[in-house]
Design an enzyme around this catalytic site. Structure first.
Site, short mmCIF file in Angstrom:
data_model
loop_
_atom_site.label_atom_id
_atom_site.label_comp_id
_atom_site.label_asym_id
_atom_site.label_seq_id
_atom_site.Cartn_x
_atom_site.Cartn_y
_atom_site.Cartn_z
N LYS A 61 -11.86 27.60 -35.21
CA LYS A 61 -10.44 27.27 -35.37
C LYS A 61 -10.13 26.96 -36.84
O LYS A 61 -9.18 27.50 -37.41
CB LYS A 61 -10.07 26.08 -34.48
CG LYS A 61 -8.58 25.79 -34.48
CD LYS A 61 -8.27 24.47 -33.81
CE LYS A 61 -8.50 24.51 -32.33
NZ LYS A 61 -7.26 24.66 -31.55
N ARG A 94 -7.98 18.02 -33.22
CA ARG A 94 -8.50 18.98 -32.24
C ARG A 94 -9.93 19.37 -32.58
O ARG A 94 -10.32 19.42 -33.74
CB ARG A 94 -7.68 20.27 -32.27
CG ARG A 94 -6.24 20.13 -31.88
CD ARG A 94 -5.56 21.48 -32.12
NE ARG A 94 -4.12 21.35 -32.12
CZ ARG A 94 -3.34 21.60 -31.08
NH1 ARG A 94 -3.87 21.99 -29.95
NH2 ARG A 94 -2.04 21.46 -31.16
N GLY A 148 -10.67 24.71 -23.85
CA GLY A 148 -10.41 23.61 -22.93
C GLY A 148 -11.61 22.73 -22.63
O GLY A 148 -11.53 21.82 -21.81
N MET A 165 -13.42 20.80 -24.82
CA MET A 165 -13.54 19.54 -25.59
C MET A 165 -12.17 18.89 -25.74
O MET A 165 -11.19 19.39 -25.22
CB MET A 165 -14.19 19.84 -26.94
CG MET A 165 -15.65 20.18 -26.79
SD MET A 165 -16.42 20.54 -28.36
CE MET A 165 -15.70 22.09 -28.79
N ARG A 182 -7.70 33.56 -33.15
CA ARG A 182 -9.12 33.86 -33.04
C ARG A 182 -9.23 35.24 -32.40
O ARG A 182 -8.26 35.71 -31.79
CB ARG A 182 -9.84 32.81 -32.19
CG ARG A 182 -9.32 32.76 -30.80
CD ARG A 182 -9.87 31.57 -30.02
NE ARG A 182 -9.08 31.44 -28.81
CZ ARG A 182 -9.04 30.38 -28.05
NH1 ARG A 182 -9.73 29.31 -28.36
NH2 ARG A 182 -8.31 30.35 -26.97
N HIS A 188 -5.51 28.14 -17.38
CA HIS A 188 -6.94 27.82 -17.47
C HIS A 188 -7.76 28.75 -16.59
O HIS A 188 -8.75 29.36 -17.02
CB HIS A 188 -7.14 26.35 -17.04
CG HIS A 188 -8.56 25.91 -17.07
ND1 HIS A 188 -9.37 25.95 -15.97
CD2 HIS A 188 -9.33 25.45 -18.08
CE1 HIS A 188 -10.57 25.52 -16.29
NE2 HIS A 188 -10.58 25.21 -17.57
N ARG A 212 -42.84 52.06 -8.44
CA ARG A 212 -43.84 51.21 -7.77
C ARG A 212 -44.18 51.87 -6.44
O ARG A 212 -43.41 51.77 -5.49
CB ARG A 212 -43.27 49.82 -7.51
CG ARG A 212 -43.04 48.97 -8.75
CD ARG A 212 -42.44 47.64 -8.30
NE ARG A 212 -42.47 46.62 -9.34
CZ ARG A 212 -41.41 46.25 -10.06
NH1 ARG A 212 -40.24 46.85 -9.88
NH2 ARG A 212 -41.52 45.28 -10.96
N GLU A 259 -50.30 44.04 -18.83
CA GLU A 259 -49.68 42.90 -18.16
C GLU A 259 -50.65 41.75 -17.98
O GLU A 259 -50.33 40.75 -17.34
CB GLU A 259 -49.06 43.34 -16.83
CG GLU A 259 -50.03 44.08 -15.93
CD GLU A 259 -49.38 44.65 -14.67
OE1 GLU A 259 -48.34 44.14 -14.23
OE2 GLU A 259 -49.95 45.60 -14.11
N SER A 277 -47.26 50.55 -20.82
CA SER A 277 -46.00 49.97 -20.38
C SER A 277 -46.23 48.48 -20.19
O SER A 277 -47.12 48.08 -19.43
CB SER A 277 -45.54 50.63 -19.08
OG SER A 277 -44.31 50.07 -18.70
N ASN A 312 -43.48 40.81 -16.34
CA ASN A 312 -43.46 39.86 -15.21
C ASN A 312 -44.84 39.21 -15.09
O ASN A 312 -44.96 37.98 -15.09
CB ASN A 312 -43.13 40.58 -13.90
CG ASN A 312 -41.79 41.28 -13.95
OD1 ASN A 312 -40.96 40.96 -14.79
ND2 ASN A 312 -41.59 42.25 -13.08
N CYS A 325 -41.53 47.56 -18.70
CA CYS A 325 -40.95 47.78 -17.37
C CYS A 325 -40.80 46.48 -16.59
O CYS A 325 -40.41 46.49 -15.44
CB CYS A 325 -41.74 48.80 -16.58
SG CYS A 325 -43.43 48.28 -16.26
N TYR A 370 -39.08 52.59 -25.68
CA TYR A 370 -38.02 52.56 -24.66
C TYR A 370 -38.11 51.26 -23.85
O TYR A 370 -39.12 50.54 -23.91
CB TYR A 370 -38.15 53.77 -23.71
CG TYR A 370 -39.36 53.72 -22.81
CD1 TYR A 370 -39.32 53.05 -21.59
CD2 TYR A 370 -40.56 54.30 -23.21
CE1 TYR A 370 -40.45 52.96 -20.78
CE2 TYR A 370 -41.69 54.22 -22.42
CZ TYR A 370 -41.62 53.54 -21.19
OH TYR A 370 -42.73 53.44 -20.41
C1 PEP Z 1 -44.72 43.50 -14.38
O1 PEP Z 1 -45.69 42.81 -14.12
O2 PEP Z 1 -43.93 43.25 -15.30
C2 PEP Z 1 -44.41 44.65 -13.54
C3 PEP Z 1 -43.44 45.48 -13.85
O3 PEP Z 1 -45.12 44.76 -12.40
P1 PEP Z 1 -44.75 44.03 -11.03
O4 PEP Z 1 -43.49 43.29 -11.23
O5 PEP Z 1 -44.65 45.11 -10.04
O6 PEP Z 1 -45.94 43.16 -10.85
MG MG Z 2 -47.14 43.54 -12.67
#
Ligand code: PEP
Ligand code: MG
Length: 921
Positions: free
Chosen positions: A36, A106, A115, A117, A364, A480, A595, A785, A804, A808, A871, A891
């Protein structure tokens, strides 16, 4: 140089522009004096009429909070000097008995938090200066109304007195006078109300906790304007850490460390009669992007009246037709154009007209829906104001989610119950709830709900976040509810006036109908059209067309342009032909993760179970034969859907017991069979089966017999899968298709594992090639992984055509957290305590990123041509996508619905890491 805490802006009555920009650009200045403050200074700099004032920096707020809400030496003096200077520039003093200066105080953080603060208006009034205001304006009613508003706001915002006390007092006064509207109260009534408000202050403020406002042992409304100012500034600083501001920041990923600036600005009044007005506007339509001035105004009102939705507003287009406001209306149109020419963006504006003179109180870059963001970015590009790269940068990837979210099925047949304003697009279906608490309660039980309110207030934020959609019976498109819903991307219908909501009785009647809605009834709302429907309307996903399609095409051009930064691809995680087709429609360049275990569910489960539990080689072979057939069909479907595009097929990953039923069920069946007196042979078969079942149980399956280990222990499974992939490929090639499968080995921990499995895979492919007479080149790679794989990637890479990153598992194993167990158990607590900055399963953690870095570097060391992608879930998260670009990945791969988001985020990541968006010459 000593740190500067205060920056001035605007011109005083001498016409001298005293603006001190806090940075060379608004973007630099906003980190110091907030958005502001930076924009007020910018408007003043380009000669727009801005009431003068000064900004106290965000850094001052942070230092004040860090010092336990105390002031560093010299800062209050600096503020005092700025106040004196402002008084000089205006030729008026705060609290002056003859001609008092009034200021607003303000908040204004680096990012807009509408809104969330606190604000204090009309500061500088007291029992004496109110008479000066009467003298100057000749308007006793206005002066007392200003004073009572100030006492009310100061008491509530600065001292925390419950706002209801004041509302009740106003209602009592109206009842006593037999009037309905605030505007019908006389000067005398307002004077008496001011006295009542001061008594409310005296009774409700704890004098011991607030010695600064205590006189003779009792709390008293402070009369010293300097004290009023200091306390108001402290309150605004304090509001940075109020609950709703914290929730808002968490939702919008704004850091808690930034602090807010405070803007102290000369008050101008929109409530000085029929030639005064106040309003809020956008230079283009923020809901759908139409090029039109958009907003509301109110004659003879103060700013809060517009936003609070208390009085019904008039459309901005009519401003020029109001007698006495024509000139200001025309000037405002010119300013809209000038602002867009200066900022090259759609702006959001607050203005006030005081007795015919226009003042700009704020501007703004305007918040907008995803639909509007796309349209506006394209308009500015077409108008030659910005480059394509800038247009691509203008749309927040996460916001696209709104457009990929459900809409009413165009084929659906429904009857509209009532209509409101189409305040934020998208459709929602859910149970009626009347309070934020109930909305949160429903969300916790995974029950979609629609928050139905007369109007929302900042206290409803939690509920607005939790609800699928918001429906109000009052307030305009800048109310709001509308502003917040658009910001969140939640569907919102506002101002549906036929709804008579009784939140206490939890009931809504709908004028003109005999419908009565109760809590829990299902309704549907369409924020794109404003329709409200009784019952559930079927929802569908929209297609990528129009502006969205164009911007994504521009994003793709940027991602694929090898002349400026690396080509950055987007693939999808899909494991059936339908999802593969959807990914393709959404622009995926291939499948980054198929998978295969998902192909063994449903009616396939029995076959894999008979393979796992078979007690004879013959039975095992038979099950494998069946699996080979169904898997081959699966791959035929997948490769056809993705013809000409890469499909990375991952070999079986989960532990086998995931395909088996619970041994307890078998134990129960066995007990029943014993009771029934089944034959010994039958019972033995049951007991053997149960023993085999038991042998597959694991204490810690995540770290057990899964991934490539499974394929090494049961090579016949790998053989069957690879044969299915290779046969499907050969079959399609013979028929003129162009299948491009790649085989991925999961959960590699050592190079030897990959060596063994790769050798087997290549043997099977060679065999199929020989049998079919089709030449087959199927690249083989692996998931990275397991942390050990990441740190030995320089060895593993020698046997991999691609890597890859499975973030996870890499996150689970890197942190030692099991996702299923921790996500609700302690991640929220860790986030609150700031032990974690973000959920590492949603956004790549910097520590896990180091493992990815090692993996990418090691892989390239071993194999220059290695292709690296991701992935795990983080592959679809825009912040992580930026990190993946910077880590050198080729990618990202994500779920089909996130593909459009990833395409845009990938282009933006590339632009950001290659010197920012190209500007037009
Ligand atoms: C991962 O581990 O990131 C993965 C893609 O495999 P999953 O989730 O199937 O274990
Ligand atoms: Mg996995």
């Amino acid at each position: 140089m000593a740190e500067k805490h205060v920056y001035r802006f605007g011109a005083g009555i001498d016409g001298v522009n005293a603006t001190e920009p806090a940075g060379e650009t608004v973007d630099q200045a906003k980190w110091i004096v907030g958005g502001k403050g930076a924009n007020l200074a910018e408007m003043a700099k380009i000669g727009l009429p801005v009431p003068p004032g000064f900004s106290i920096t965000c850094q001052t707020c942070v230092a004040y909070a860090n010092a336990g809400n105390t002031w560093a030496d010299g800062v209050l003096d600096e503020i005092d000097a700025a106040r004196e200077n402002l008084e000089e520039r205006m030729g008026k003093k705060l609290g002056d008995p003859k001609d008092p200066l009034l200021v607003s105080v303000r908040s204004g953080a680096p990012f807009s938090m509408p809104g969330m603060m606190d604000t204090v208006l009309n500061l500088g009034l007291n029992d004496v200066s109110v008479n000066g205001l009467i003298e100057q304006t000749g308007n006793e009613r206005f002066a007392w109304d200003s004073y009572r508003r100030f006492v009310q706001m100061f008491s509530n915002v600065v001292m925390g007195v419950d706002g209801d006390f004041f509302e009740d007092a106003i209602n009592e006064k109206k009842a006593e006078k037999g009037v309905k509207l605030d505007t019908e109260l006389t000067a005398e009534d307002l004077k008496e109300l001011t006295q009542t408000f001061k008594q409310i202050f005296a009774v409700n403020v704890d004098s011991q906790a607030h010695p600064e406002v205590t006189v003779d042992g009792c709390a008293a409304f402070p009369q010293d304007p300097k004290l009023q100012l200091r306390l108001a500034i402290e309150a605004v600083f304090g509001s940075w850490m109020n609950e709703r501001a914290i929730i808002y920041r968490k939702q919008n990923k704004i850091s808690d460390d930034l602090g807010t600036a405070v803007n102290v600005q000369v008050m101008v009044f929109g409530n000085k009669g029929e030639t005064s007005a106040t309003g809020v506007a956008f230079t283009r339509n923020p809901a759908d992007g139409t090029k039109e001035f958009y907003g509301d105004f109110l004659v003879n009102a103060q700013g809060e009246d517009v936003v609070a939705g208390i009085r019904n507003t008039e459309p901005i287009a009519d401003l020029k037709t109001v007698p006495g406001l024509e000139e200001a209306g025309k000037q405002l149109d010119e300013i809209f154009v000038k602002l867009e020419e200066h900022y090259h963006d759609m702006m959001d504006i607050e203005f006030t007209i005081e007795q015919g003179k226009l003042w700009m109180l704020q501007t703004r870059v305007g918040k907008r829906t995803a639909m509007a963001a796309l349209a506006i970015a394209m308009q500015f590009e077409a108008e030659g104001a910005i480059s394509r790269e800038e247009a691509v940068m203008r749309v927040a990837p996460d916001q696209l989610d709104q457009l990929l979210h459900p809409q009413f099925d165009p084929k659906a047949d429904f009857k509209v119950l009532t209509k409101g304003m189409n305040a934020s697009p998208g459709a929602a279906v859910g149970k009626v709830v009347f309070s934020a608490e109930e909305a949160v309660h429903c969300a916790n039980k995974d029950q979609p709900c629609i928050l139905v309110r007369w109007e929302t207030t900042p206290d409803d934020l939690k509920g607005m976040v939790a609800a699928e959609g918001i429906l109000t019976s009052h307030g305009g498109k800048t109310s709001h509810a509308a502003v917040i819903a658009r910001g969140m991307g939640a569907p919102c219908v506002c101002g549906a006036e036929a709804l008579k909501i009784d939140a206490k009785a939890k009931e809504v009647t709908v004028s003109g109908t005999d419908v009565v809605l109760h809590e829990g009834d299902i309704i549907s709302i369409n924020g794109t059209t404003g329709d409200v429907i009784l019952g559930a309307v079927p929802l569908v996903r929209p297609e990528l067309t129009g502006d969205l399609e164009t911007i994504l095409e521009w994003a793709d051009e940027i991602r694929r342009d090898a002349s400026r930064g690396r080509i950055f691809g987007v693939r999808a995680n899909a494991d059936n032909p339908e999802d593969a087709q959807l990914s393709r429609d959404f622009g995926a360049e291939g499948i980054g993760l198929d998978r295969t275990e998902h192909m063994f569910l449903g009616d396939r489960k029995e076959i894999i179970q008979s393979f796992i539990l078979a007690d004879r080689t013959g039975a095992k072979q038979q099950a494998l034969g069946q699996l080979l057939k169904v898997q081959t069909d699966d791959f035929l479907g997948m490769f056809k859907a993705m013809d000409g595009k890469t499909v990375i097929v991952r070999l079986l990953d989960p532990p086998l017991h995931e395909f088996l039923d619970n041994p307890r069920d078998y134990a129960v069946e066995l007990a029943h069979a014993e009771d029934r007196g089944e034959s010994d042979i039958q019972l033995k078969a049951r007991r053997d089966l149960l023993a085999r079942l038991d042998s597959f149980q694991e204490a810690n399956p995540m770290l057990g017999l899964r991934g490539c280990r499974l394929g090494i222990v049961y090579p016949e499974l790998t053989e069957m899968q690879v044969r299915a992939i290779a046969s499907a490929t050969a079959h399609l090639k013979k028929r003129g298709f162009d299948p491009k499968p790649e085989i991925m080995v999961p959960l590699i921990g050592t190079v030897e594992e990959l060596k063994v499995v790769r050798e087997q895979i290549e043997g099977v492919i060679a065999g199929v090639s020989e049998q079919t007479g089709v030449e087959l080149h199927i690249p083989v790679g692996c998931m990275i992984e397991i942390p050990r794989a990441a740190v030995t990637a320089d060895e593993i890479g020698k046997y991999a055509d691609f890597f890859s990153f499975g973030t996870n598992d890499l996150t689970q194993m890197g942190f030692g957290y099991s996702r299923d167990d921790v996500e609700s158990a302690f991640i929220p607590l860790y986030l609150n305590k700031k032990i974690l900055k973000a959920n590492p399963f949603e956004t790549l953690d910097p520590g896990i990123a180091k493992l990815v870095k090692l993996g990418v570097e090691g892989g390239h060391q071993a194999n220059e041509k290695i292709v690296c992608g991701v992935c795990g879930e983080t592959g679809g998260d825009p912040d992580s996508i930026q990190m993946y670009y910077d880590l050198g990945l080729d990618y990202v791969s994500c779920s089909p619905y996130r593909v459009p988001i990833a395409r845009l985020a990938a282009a933006q990541a590339k632009i950001k890491s290659n010197g920012g968006a190209q500007k037009l010459a």
